[in-house]
Write an enzyme that holds these catalytic residues in place. Structure first.
Site, PDB file in Angstrom:
ATOM      1  N   ASP A 152       0.863  -1.159   0.000  1.00 34.42           N
ATOM      2  CA  ASP A 152       0.000   0.000   0.000  1.00 34.42           C
ATOM      3  C   ASP A 152       0.920   1.236   0.000  1.00 34.42           C
ATOM      4  OD1 ASP A 152      -2.216   1.764   0.751  1.00 34.42           O
ATOM      5  OD2 ASP A 152      -1.285   1.748   2.733  1.00 34.42           O
ATOM      6  N   ASP A 154       0.065   5.192   1.106  1.00 31.20           N
ATOM      7  CA  ASP A 154      -0.067   6.081   2.272  1.00 31.20           C
ATOM      8  C   ASP A 154      -0.052   5.309   3.583  1.00 31.20           C
ATOM      9  OD1 ASP A 154      -1.117   7.437  -0.075  1.00 31.20           O
ATOM     10  OD2 ASP A 154      -1.730   9.037   1.292  1.00 31.20           O
TER      11      ASP A 154
HETATM   12  P1  IMP Z   1      -3.340   4.375  -0.134  1.00 27.03           P
HETATM   13  O1  IMP Z   1      -3.114   4.324   1.348  1.00 27.03           O
HETATM   14  O2  IMP Z   1      -2.037   4.318  -0.893  1.00 27.03           O
HETATM   15  O3  IMP Z   1      -4.310   3.335  -0.600  1.00 27.03           O
HETATM   16  O4  IMP Z   1      -3.895   5.860  -0.531  1.00 27.03           O
HETATM   17  C1  IMP Z   1      -5.081   6.371  -0.037  1.00 27.03           C
HETATM   18  C2  IMP Z   1      -5.169   7.875  -0.206  1.00 27.03           C
HETATM   19  O5  IMP Z   1      -5.001   8.282  -1.560  1.00 27.03           O
HETATM   20  C3  IMP Z   1      -6.546   8.402   0.154  1.00 27.03           C
HETATM   21  O6  IMP Z   1      -6.669   8.616   1.515  1.00 27.03           O
HETATM   22  C4  IMP Z   1      -6.621   9.708  -0.641  1.00 27.03           C
HETATM   23  O7  IMP Z   1      -6.118  10.778   0.146  1.00 27.03           O
HETATM   24  C5  IMP Z   1      -5.699   9.515  -1.814  1.00 27.03           C
HETATM   25  N1  IMP Z   1      -6.375   9.444  -3.127  1.00 27.03           N
HETATM   26  C6  IMP Z   1      -6.046  10.173  -4.204  1.00 27.03           C
HETATM   27  N2  IMP Z   1      -6.792   9.828  -5.250  1.00 27.03           N
HETATM   28  C7  IMP Z   1      -7.617   8.866  -4.858  1.00 27.03           C
HETATM   29  C8  IMP Z   1      -8.608   8.087  -5.532  1.00 27.03           C
HETATM   30  O8  IMP Z   1      -8.887   8.228  -6.725  1.00 27.03           O
HETATM   31  N3  IMP Z   1      -9.237   7.163  -4.767  1.00 27.03           N
HETATM   32  C9  IMP Z   1      -8.948   6.978  -3.466  1.00 27.03           C
HETATM   33  N4  IMP Z   1      -8.021   7.661  -2.825  1.00 27.03           N
HETATM   34  C10 IMP Z   1      -7.352   8.610  -3.497  1.00 27.03           C
HETATM   35 MG    MG Z   2      -2.730   3.203   3.452  1.00 27.79          MG
END
Ligand code: IMP
Ligand code: MG
Length: 413
Positions: A152, A154
């Protein structure tokens, strides 16, 4: 239903029942053996004896759970309609892609966390989460089977909303995995159609790969899956921004054929309306963002939404979508991103499976997904459990620790 039961049922999305169940098992020897009164220097021998006994009893319990998991795996293979003993005890357990050496993993974590030596704090949720991660890593490495690691973005590789900078300690560890022949995928909710946007988020890693001796070898061994399961890019030393967009036909799963523009639009329309209702209902200080394959709400920079606002919104939107016709036609993922809420088309199980397919048909028992969101509702890594083995980390620092454990286990294998 009593009041406390009702509240409990509403809160189950914030618990992991398997971890809670193991915690309950370990609580018994903790209560019986711990010596909270032994706090003076001359009590040292009784504390040592306590630690020794507690270690033995905790180990036995972990060994028993290990056996129950093996039995569960065998039962699933023999006849998945008949529940195993573990399934009866913990109805929410799903598929285990591999056995888990919990006894060995407990010994490993006990040496680092001194769980058995504690007199006041019982084995905790985090202790057990980390033991499970170690057990999963041990099982994959011992079987020589770590063919794909999906991360993942973020909170797993970098802080929420941040980018993967050149000084990120995950980079050298990911390069080591690539050198050892393990494929890497970043499976993130962040959904963009352009390679440039992913380069901006991941440039530290992409530049490091491009600067390595094997830079051309790693083409198509490092991929990025964006928007959960919507946009695939593969590393290429030649491509602008070091990422090449992969045509849908090369990675999409057969079930994604139902993701027609019409079905996507219908689902996002329902999601957008549900988000707007929640925003109006709680007067949330946010903007709505509609994208090609997602719709979300986010506050202005510097404004923080409360946990209650985020959870209420995600649970309401999920419920509305589940009950809608549009939500029955295609899969979706509504999740709480820490300070925003997004609804994406598809989910991470499909994202991971598409990576497995693109990378040559890698099995779930040879894939590890590392993520921070594993609660059963409002969390997007949870679905990856349908596709492969998983490790649940709580911060990018824990990702580094896990990668070091994998390297250590590989070296001593
Ligand atoms: P992950 O933890 O890498 O899955 O990223 C999640 C974060 O990406 C979300 O909390 C959003 O802030 C950001 N985000 C940016 N674009 C999108 C999208 O198209 N769908 C969902 N999250 C997005
Ligand atoms: Mg995450």
């Amino acid at each position: 239903m009593s009041r406390s039961h009702r509240l409990d049922a509403l809160k189950t999305h914030r618990r992991d029942q398997f971890i809670e169940w193991i915690k309950g098992l370990l609580a018994v020897p903790f209560v019986l053996l711990s010596q909270p009164t032994a706090i003076h220097g001359n009590d040292k021998s009784s504390v040592d004896a306590m630690a020794h006994n507690a270690h033995k009893r905790y180990s036995e319990i972990m060994g028993d759970v290990e056996g129950l998991i093996l039995d569960h795996i065998q039962q699933q293979r023999a006849d998945p309609r008949i529940p195993s003993k573990l399934k009866l005890l913990v109805p929410s357990v799903g598929t285990f892609f591999t056995a888990l050496p919990l006894r060995d993993a407990f010994a490993f974590q006990d040496e680092r966390r001194y769980i058995s030596s504690r007199r006041f704090v019982a084995p905790s949720f985090n202790d057990i989460r980390l033991i499970l991660n170690t057990a999963q890593a041990m099982s994959l490495v011992r079987n020589g089977r770590l063919e794909l690691v999906t991360f993942d973005g973020d909170l797993t590789l970098y802080d929420d909303g941040d980018v993967l900078r050149p000084d990120n300690p995950c980079i050298s560890r990911i390069l080591n995995l690539l050198h050892g022949g393990t494929r890497i995928a970043i499976v993130t909710a962040a959904g963009y159609t352009e390679a440039e946007k992913y380069y901006e988020r991941l440039y530290g890693l992409l530049d490091a790969v491009a600067a390595s001796d094997n830079k051309d070898e790693f083409g198509h061994k490092l991929v990025v899956m964006g928007g959960e399961a919507n946009f695939m890019f593969a590393y290429s030393s030649q491509a602008p921004h070091k990422l090449e967009s992969i045509p849908a036909k090369d990675w999409q799963l057969p079930e994604m054929r139902a993701w027609t523009e019409e079905n996507v639009k219908a689902l996002l329309d329902v999601a957008e309306a549900a988000l707007e209702d929640a925003v109006a209902c709680m007067r949330l200080p946010v903007k709505v963002l509609r994208k090609e394959r997602a719709v979300g709400i986010y506050p202005e920079k510097g404004v923080r939404l409360s946990r209650e606002q985020l959870e209420e919104t995600v649970l309401v939107v999920q419920r509305v979508l589940e009950m809608s016709d549009a939500g029955k036609r295609i899969p979706f993922c509504a999740f709480n991103g820490g300070n925003d809420i997004f609804v994406d088309i598809g989910d991470k199980s499909l994202g991971v499976m598409a990576c497995q397919r693109f990378l040559g048909g890698i099995d779930g028992s040879r894939t590890l997904h590392v993520g921070d969101q594993f609660l059963s509702a409002g969390a997007n890594d949870f679905k990856a459990r349908l596709a492969c083995t998983t490790a649940w980390i709580a911060s990018p620092a824990e990702t580094v620790q896990l990668l070091d454990e994998i390297a250590h286990l590989t070296a001593s294998n």
